[in-house]
Design an enzyme around this catalytic site. Structure first.
Site, mmCIF file in Angstrom:
data_model
loop_
_atom_site.group_PDB
_atom_site.id
_atom_site.type_symbol
_atom_site.label_atom_id
_atom_site.label_comp_id
_atom_site.label_asym_id
_atom_site.label_seq_id
_atom_site.Cartn_x
_atom_site.Cartn_y
_atom_site.Cartn_z
ATOM 1 N N GLU A 167 39.317 39.793 41.265
ATOM 2 C CA GLU A 167 38.255 39.219 42.102
ATOM 3 C C GLU A 167 38.732 38.867 43.506
ATOM 4 O OE1 GLU A 167 36.422 35.953 40.024
ATOM 5 O OE2 GLU A 167 35.711 37.220 38.416
ATOM 6 N N GLU A 369 35.358 40.955 32.619
ATOM 7 C CA GLU A 369 34.991 39.563 32.329
ATOM 8 C C GLU A 369 33.486 39.459 32.169
ATOM 9 O OE1 GLU A 369 36.286 36.501 35.060
ATOM 10 O OE2 GLU A 369 38.274 37.402 35.241
#
Ligand code: IFM
Length: 466
Positions: A167, A369
């Site tokens: 991320e 995720e």
């Protein structure tokens, strides 16, 4: 609630964690200091002053945690290496005891029949590198390349699947653009070099990992559909700019070797001071072909043009500073997690479709995720009845299955997370785990969602059940 979901043969189920959120033991065995150690120790940065120093002590309890993964029946386990545990100052002297820990973890996973999927970087930059400029400096990308070589050479004999950074968008936005996460720079749009140098670090790491014999390499990017607040031109433009800055700035360079707009490319040229030729060369490195593309999905974001009466509360968890060309607008009429995040399973299908339409050469995707924070704890009988998490996971897996039927090439799905853990600025107040962790005793108690996920995995492939 048993699930009737069926995924194709070979589909990989897993769970995800990151080093800083679970390991604790922050001063054990020569580990160096990271930016998050410093940030979390500053008053007011982490809710309730929660400390990650002991955390949930996975460093010492990894064998118990691997046993929980084995009983769950997952094929893959995604975790991250702590850069400061292995290279305490980010480069130079190697801390062998740090490598030893990951040797023990990886060997335990392999013995249990679980495929280790390490991420090289999940936000815990060695402090020494921050002091030398951190992700605002090109040298950090170069140090990361050396770190990737070290890991590749040490582990590629046993580890086949690798993810570079986690991320980059969130790390850039929250840690560099805003001050909600470490290193807390609050640079707003002037944080763009942190995006570029993380992307460069990714590309360099792909090259180094390949050279070391890594077989499958990817990245874990957070993606979310951006919903315009209305059909007004001003809102459409704001949503477009926001999607460029958050989604496509971190995917276009990797998947098609360009930045999404001339404005963003121009901003990077200006703020980094690199020449156009150097930028083009960097983009060639950044767009090294990948074997898989990791998508982290939690919720969509609704964005409009700034207006006096617009309030971003509860949507992005942070206020977008005034003066930026967009405002977050609440999504109405949806259920929310205990973190206040909107529950929109169809958003997973939407973003997968957007990726497919945008990138003709998109590699196979893994949902690296997906999960939700619900605070349910043990009842009087010790059982953790987290029906809301089961409903959340079931609905997202159904949306995923539908999108795969519509053509999305998705080869795996990882729940965030196996264990309740340190949720950054929210400390331990938000619980994402399939397994409850008592913060006083550190006892692990599988929640109902753990058993639900175990049964779902077993139903896909009964032969593998433990
Ligand atoms: O806990 C984080 C993780 O570190 C990165 N992705 C989102 C998760 C939930 O906020």
């Amino acid at each position: 609630m048993p699930s009737s979901l069926v995924f194709p043969p070979g589909f990989r189920f897993g769970t995800s964690t990151s080093a800083f959120q679970i390991e604790g033991a922050t001063d054990a065995d020569g580990r160096g200091v990271s930016i998050w150690d410093v940030f979390a120790a500053e008053p007011g940065r982490v809710l309730g002053g929660d400390s990650p120093a002991v955390g949930i002590d996975h460093y010492h309890r990894y064998a118990e945690d691997v046993a929980l993964l084995a009983q769950l029946g997952v094929q893959d386990y995604r975790f991250s290496f702590a850069w400061p545990r292995i290279l305490p100052t980010g480069r130079g002297t190697v801390e062998k005891r740090g490598l030893d820990f990951y040797d023990r973890l990886i060997d335990a996973l392999l013995t249990a029949g679980i495929n280790p999927v390490p991420t090289l970087y999940h936000w815990d930059l060695p402090l020494a590198l921050q002091e030398a400029g951190g992700w605002m400096a090109r040298e950090t990308a170069e140090a990361f390349a050396d770190y990737a070589s070290l890991l590749g050479e040490h582990f590629a004999d046993r580890v086949t699947d690798w993810l570079t950074l986690n991320e980059m968008s969130v790390h850039t936005l929250y840690g560099h653009g805003l001050s909600e996460h470490a290193p807390g720079l609050g640079l707003e749009l002037a944080a763009l070099p942190a995006a570029h140098y993380q992307l460069l670090a990714h590309g360099l790491a792909v090259q180094r990992l390949r050279a070391a014999g890594a077989q499958r390499i990817g990245v874990a990017n957070q993606h979310f559909p951006v919903i315009p607040a209305s059909d007004d031109d001003a809102d459409l433009i704001a949503a477009h700019v926001f999607a460029d800055l958050t989604n496509w700035t971190f995917a276009d360079p990797i998947l098609r070797g360009v930045y999404p707009s001339d404005e963003i490319a121009g901003g990077i040229l200006q703020l980094t001071g690199v020449s156009p030729e150097q930028l083009a060369a960097d983009l060639r490195v950044i767009s090294e072909p990948l074997d898989v593309y990791g998508v982290n999905y939690y919720e969509p974001t609704r964005i409009g043009a700034p207006q006096a009466d617009r309030d971003s509360s509860g949507v992005l968890e942070v206020d977008i500073p005034e003066g930026l060309p967009f405002a977050a607008v609440p999504i109405e009429g949806v259920e929310r997690t205990d973190f206040g995040w909107s529950i929109v399973p169809s958003g997973l299908g939407d973003i997968l479709r957007q990726l497919r339409e945008r990138y003709p050469e998109l590699p196979p995707i893994i949902i690296t995720e997906n999960g939700a924070s619900f605070s349910d704890g043990p009842g009087a009988d010790g059982r953790v009845r987290d029906e809301r998490r089961i409903r959340f996971l079931d609905a997202h897996l159904r949306a995923l299955s539908d999108e795969m039927a519509a053509g999305a090439n998705v080869v795996g799905y990882y729940v965030w997370s196996i264990l309740d853990n340190f949720e950054w600025a929210a400390g331990f107040s938000e619980r994402f785990g399939l397994v409850h962790v008592d913060l006083d005793t550190l006892a692990r108690t599988p929640k109902d969602s753990y058993y639900w996920y175990r049964d779902l995995i077993e139903a896909q492939n009964p032969a593998r059940s433990v």
